[in-house]
Design an enzyme around this catalytic site. Structure first.
Site, PDB file in Angstrom:
ATOM      1  N   HIS A 161      33.975   7.426 -34.241  1.00 36.93           N
ATOM      2  CA  HIS A 161      33.615   6.139 -34.817  1.00 36.93           C
ATOM      3  C   HIS A 161      34.089   4.988 -33.921  1.00 36.93           C
ATOM      4  O   HIS A 161      33.381   4.002 -33.722  1.00 36.93           O
ATOM      5  CB  HIS A 161      34.236   6.018 -36.221  1.00 36.93           C
ATOM      6  CG  HIS A 161      34.085   4.667 -36.839  1.00 36.93           C
ATOM      7  ND1 HIS A 161      35.120   3.768 -36.914  1.00 36.93           N
ATOM      8  CD2 HIS A 161      33.012   4.054 -37.394  1.00 36.93           C
ATOM      9  CE1 HIS A 161      34.699   2.659 -37.506  1.00 36.93           C
ATOM     10  NE2 HIS A 161      33.425   2.804 -37.808  1.00 36.93           N
ATOM     11  N   GLU A 169      31.778   4.675 -31.092  1.00 38.34           N
ATOM     12  CA  GLU A 169      30.548   4.020 -31.556  1.00 38.34           C
ATOM     13  C   GLU A 169      30.706   2.492 -31.462  1.00 38.34           C
ATOM     14  O   GLU A 169      29.826   1.794 -30.951  1.00 38.34           O
ATOM     15  CB  GLU A 169      30.265   4.457 -32.998  1.00 38.34           C
ATOM     16  CG  GLU A 169      29.102   3.757 -33.670  1.00 38.34           C
ATOM     17  CD  GLU A 169      29.436   3.281 -35.077  1.00 38.34           C
ATOM     18  OE1 GLU A 169      29.449   2.048 -35.287  1.00 38.34           O
ATOM     19  OE2 GLU A 169      29.707   4.129 -35.964  1.00 38.34           O
ATOM     20  N   HIS A 170      31.832   1.973 -31.936  1.00 41.45           N
ATOM     21  CA  HIS A 170      32.072   0.527 -31.843  1.00 41.45           C
ATOM     22  C   HIS A 170      32.089   0.061 -30.387  1.00 41.45           C
ATOM     23  O   HIS A 170      31.479  -0.932 -30.038  1.00 41.45           O
ATOM     24  CB  HIS A 170      33.436   0.176 -32.454  1.00 41.45           C
ATOM     25  CG  HIS A 170      33.388  -0.131 -33.908  1.00 41.45           C
ATOM     26  ND1 HIS A 170      33.799  -1.336 -34.420  1.00 41.45           N
ATOM     27  CD2 HIS A 170      32.977   0.607 -34.969  1.00 41.45           C
ATOM     28  CE1 HIS A 170      33.660  -1.320 -35.736  1.00 41.45           C
ATOM     29  NE2 HIS A 170      33.173  -0.159 -36.104  1.00 41.45           N
ATOM     30  N   GLU A 230      37.861  -2.715 -41.112  1.00 38.68           N
ATOM     31  CA  GLU A 230      36.795  -1.882 -41.657  1.00 38.68           C
ATOM     32  C   GLU A 230      37.406  -0.773 -42.530  1.00 38.68           C
ATOM     33  O   GLU A 230      36.953  -0.523 -43.646  1.00 38.68           O
ATOM     34  CB  GLU A 230      35.959  -1.270 -40.521  1.00 38.68           C
ATOM     35  CG  GLU A 230      34.737  -0.520 -41.044  1.00 38.68           C
ATOM     36  CD  GLU A 230      33.898   0.102 -39.922  1.00 38.68           C
ATOM     37  OE1 GLU A 230      34.247  -0.047 -38.734  1.00 38.68           O
ATOM     38  OE2 GLU A 230      32.882   0.753 -40.263  1.00 38.68           O
TER      39      GLU A 230
END
Lengths: 426, 427
Positions: free
Chosen positions: B66, B69-70, B141
């Site tokens: 993740h 991904e950012h 997040e």
């Protein structure tokens, strides 16, 4: 493009197209949003989904929807400006793409008609007592459950505080205290009296023959006897002078909201300039709020600005660390100052225009977006189509945006925080 | 390869390029949006693996897929989001247990957008400084998810069901694990999993499939990729038994939330076998506790569920489970009634035929929304399911198969509970 007409309190508009695999129907009665009766009206929508004369129980209704190739159906209440909508949505697979090519549209209209006009009532003309009791319970929990989605809850609380009892602040499901007081007979009475007063709007999107559809609808649905003309809602005006309202709950992240007055609504000439303002400020990943609150300062995962076109009310929101209240608010205020003082680059204008153009064109791919825009225009008594909006956005200049910015005022600041994490000075 | 489904009137064109990258296109004449995804078979469960060339074992902090991904959105000259914005396109990405997916949606300049998508995913730029900065954003997040009751409900259920399989961990990792992530680790994961042999492109829109494939092929030709063998992933041995019977957490919610999970032990479940198991299990739950079932109505009438209550089955090659979940005023009473109802369940032939129709309608509706179609395609592809053949076995499913499946899957010893309770509630 939607074609159709408004006659005798029934408006029928169809968007014939071959692009979709389903046929989408949307019907709504337009009631007045009113604190005392909002929960009663919501209860009517909830009871209507419980059974019709032909399909008298929830189970037989659901089985029928499964027969209709898993048609999806929803009866609910919505809110637009100062209207409360009792809405009925039905999406049916288009028979052309199913084995044996069944006529699903006719069956869909029959179902909608049954739900809205032929509910399963007792001999005395009431909704069954157990149905009312159960739906009351469901609705009460629905209202109480609004706190579960913290971002949504913070926004609702902010709007409530801004409205201060004004009509637009009435929550769409109404209040629990009014719900509890509703007596059993009032529900059917509200339904049958509403049908005589509420304008009815019905939209269809899909492979539909417009003329045949309109005739079929008019045959099935009678209009109200005396429908009041739809009035656009009152323009929102700031009265709180930037006052801070704080709620404390057991949360891990703070939700900061700013409610603003803009002085501009959908039907106003400056609406496209206001859209550009909102887009440059906080509509997209290139916008000032996202870039400065998230990308540069790393204070938030999300930061946005949205406008309620019916009321001319703007909302800014961000999810932040409790202790970052002041820095985040300062950064947001600086972005508002930049807007007012015209520190807007050519690039920001161009990106925003391209992004809105993309969003507007993309509406053509979504039956619910198509219906949503048409519904808004019909309810607010005008306003641009997506094509008109696209054209007028392209003409907006930076001066137009700055002019609009001059009328944007912070009305209220709202912070949802953890217990004891209250910003200094609050 | 070009395949057309005559009934639903859709065509799928697929080609595998020399680099191993697979490109699939569904042309949709008249659709305004072009929706494209570039996905890698690399998700949150892949923190332990062997390098395909040397066979060396690698362990990295949880949440790294993740994080990666950012970070792919950041380039030396700024954020790639603005490259899409400039063209009026929107872009996004998401990480799941099995995959990471990058996408754009646009009504204009689709050729340029496709090149930007291919380029940015294939050109990583990680520095000590930009990695450190991202930690603040991802921490927010993660905290946002911690406040979402539905998210906690699911996350706790996965911890209760699984002993060691990494589906028990949150996809984004935790504040502690992401703080450990370094640029070197990001590069290592990137080089391993973002190889075209491990990736695929999917496009739907008003496009010419051959042109799209040629454009991707030209872009690939500029890069020097040799085919890479599959990447061995290291998963701990997962017992058939659950980890913990019940996990409860207090949060500010109005009503308690209950999730009942049934673990379904699987080993390398893929392709048609997986499709069949998914269809049978889905039909089984619909008949047992779907909206038209007597049990659903009983629970609804008793005020124990609302109309959002439902059952879902999730199946992948190395894990599978069912979840029954919803809000309820009384989790104990709901559980008891469900247990009793399932114990006395009667599977009905007529209802089975009705639910098969519903399955057909729902499948058709996938093709109504460009994003949903891409999502469905990708989720099928990673599990080796064929989009146009998903329903092939539907008609042949019998009540016997449903009953057999019920007895195999709905077992008290494979069941775990997750519970979110309102603050201040007495229990």
């Amino acid at each position: 493009m939607f074609v159709g007409s408004a006659q005798d309190g029934v408006s029928v508009y169809v968007y014939p197209t071959d692009r979709f695999k389903t046929i989408s129907l949307y019907a709504c009665w337009v009631g007045e949003l009113d604190a005392a009766s909002a929960s009663l009206t919501a209860l009517v929508a909830y009871c209507l989904r419980r059974g019709t004369r032909q399909w008298p129980t929830f189970t037989t209704m659901q089985a029928h929807l499964e027969e209709l190739y898993g048609a999806s159906f929803r009866a609910d209440v919505g809110k637009l400006g100062e209207h409360q909508l009792l809405s009925f949505r039905l999406e049916i697979p288009d028979g052309r793409y199913l084995p044996g090519h069944p006529d699903t549209l006719g069956a869909g209209l029959d179902f909608l008609q049954a739900v809205m006009q032929e509910p399963n009532l007792t001999a005395a003309g009431h909704f069954p007592d157990d149905v009312i009791a159960q739906e009351k319970d469901i609705l009460r929990r629905q209202i109480e459950g609004l706190i579960n989605d913290k971002a949504q809850y913070a926004m609702l609380r902010c709007i409530e505080a801004m409205a201060d009892g004004a009509r637009f602040g009435v929550p769409r499901y109404g209040r629990v205290e009014d719900l509890t007081a509703i007596d059993e007979q009032a529900v059917a009475a509200r339904w049958s009296e509403g049908r005589k007063r509420w304008p009815l709007l019905l939209f269809g999107v899909g492979a539909i023959d417009a003329a045949g559809f309109e005739a079929a609808v008019r045959e099935r649905f009678q209009g109200p006897q005396s429908a009041a003309p739809l009035r656009p809602p009152t323009l929102f005006a700031a009265t709180h002078d930037g006052r801070l309202v704080v709620d404390e709950e057991d949360v891990r992240q703070g939700k900061l909201h700013l409610g603003l007055a803009t002085g501009v609504r959908l039907q106003d000439a400056d609406y496209s300039a206001l859209m550009m303002y909102t887009g440059v400020l906080g509509g997209f990943p290139h916008s000032k709020l996202f870039v400065n609150v998230r990308e540069k300062a790393s204070l938030a995962y999300y930061a946005y600005a949205r406008v309620d076109a019916a009321l001319g009310l703007m909302m800014i929101g961000a999810g932040i660390e409790f202790s970052d209240f002041r820095p985040a608010l300062d950064i947001i205020r600086r972005q508002l100052d930049d807007m007012r003082e015209g520190r807007i680059s050519e690039e920001e204008m161009a990106f925003t225009l391209e992004s809105f153009t993309n969003e507007l064109k993309a509406e053509d791919d979504s039956p619910s977006a198509l219906i949503g825009r048409e519904l808004e225009r019909r309810l607010l008594g005008g306003g641009p189509t997506s094509d008109e909006l696209e054209a007028s956005l392209a003409r907006v200049t930076r001066d137009d945006v700055v002019r609009v910015a001059g009328h944007v005022n912070v009305d209220l600041i709202y912070f949802l925080t953890a217990h004891g994490e209250v910003p200094a000075g609050a | 390869m070009r395949e057309t489904d005559a009934l639903i009137q859709e065509t799928l064109v697929t080609e595998e390029l020399p680099s191993g990258l697979r490109v699939s296109v569904i042309p949709r004449p008249g659709q305004r949006r072009t929706y494209a995804t570039f996905a890698t078979y690399y998700g949150s469960i892949d923190s332990h693996f062997r390098l395909p060339d040397s066979g060396h074992t690698v362990d990295v902090p949880d949440g790294i897929a993740h994080f990666l991904e950012h970070k792919l959105f950041e380039k030396p000259d700024g954020d790639v989001m603005s490259d899409f914005s400039r063209l009026g396109a929107s872009t996004n990405a998401y990480t799941e247990y099995l995959t990471t997916t990058y996408l754009f949606s646009t009504t204009q300049h689709q050729d340029q957008c496709l090149q930007i998508l291919l380029d940015f995913v294939q050109e990583p730029y990680f520095t000590a400084e930009n990695v450190e900065k991202e930690k603040g954003i991802i921490e927010q997040e993660i905290r946002m998810y911690l406040d979402m009751p539905g998210d906690r409900l699911h996350s706790n259920l996965m911890r209760a069901l699984y002993v060691g399989h990494p589906v028990r961990l949150d996809i984004a990792g935790s504040v502690d694990t992401i703080r450990q992530i370094t640029p070197e680790e990001l590069y290592q994961c990137y080089r391993t999993f973002y190889h075209p042999s491990n990736m695929w492109v999917f496009v739907d829109g008003d496009v010419d499939p051959d042109r799209v494939i040629a454009a991707v092929s030209d872009n690939q030709a500029r890069r020097d990729y040799k085919r890479q063998p599959p990447i061995p992933r290291i998963l701990p041995e997962e017992p058939a038994a659950i980890n913990q019977e019940r996990i409860a957490q207090r949060m500010p919610v109005a009503l308690p939330m209950l999730a009942i999970g049934y673990k379904d032990p699987v080993a390398d479940l893929r392709g048609p076998a997986l499709a069949r198991r998914e269809l049978v299990t889905d039909l089984m739950w619909s008949l047992a506790i779907g909206r038209s079932s007597p049990l659903f109505f009983e629970l609804y009438e008793a005020g124990l569920i609302n109309d959002r209550f439902g059952a879902q089955y999730e199946a992948a090659p190395t894990y599978a489970y069912s979840v029954l979940s919803g809000e309820t005023r009384d989790p104990d009473a709901l559980l008891e009634r469900i247990e009793r109802g399932l114990h006395n369940v009667h599977f009905d032939e007529e209802a089975l035929e009705r639910h098969k129709r519903r399955n057909r309608g729902q499948y058709l509706a996938l093709f109504n929304n460009p994003g949903q179609l891409a999502y469905a395609y990708n989720s099928f592809h990673v599990r080796r399911l064929e989009l146009f053949h998903y329903l092939d076995e539907l008609d042949g499913i019998t009540l016997d198969a449903i009953e057999e499946r019920f007895h195999q899957h709905v077992r008290a010893d494979r069941r775990a509970l997750s519970l979110i309770e309102p603050e201040g509630a007495e229990r």
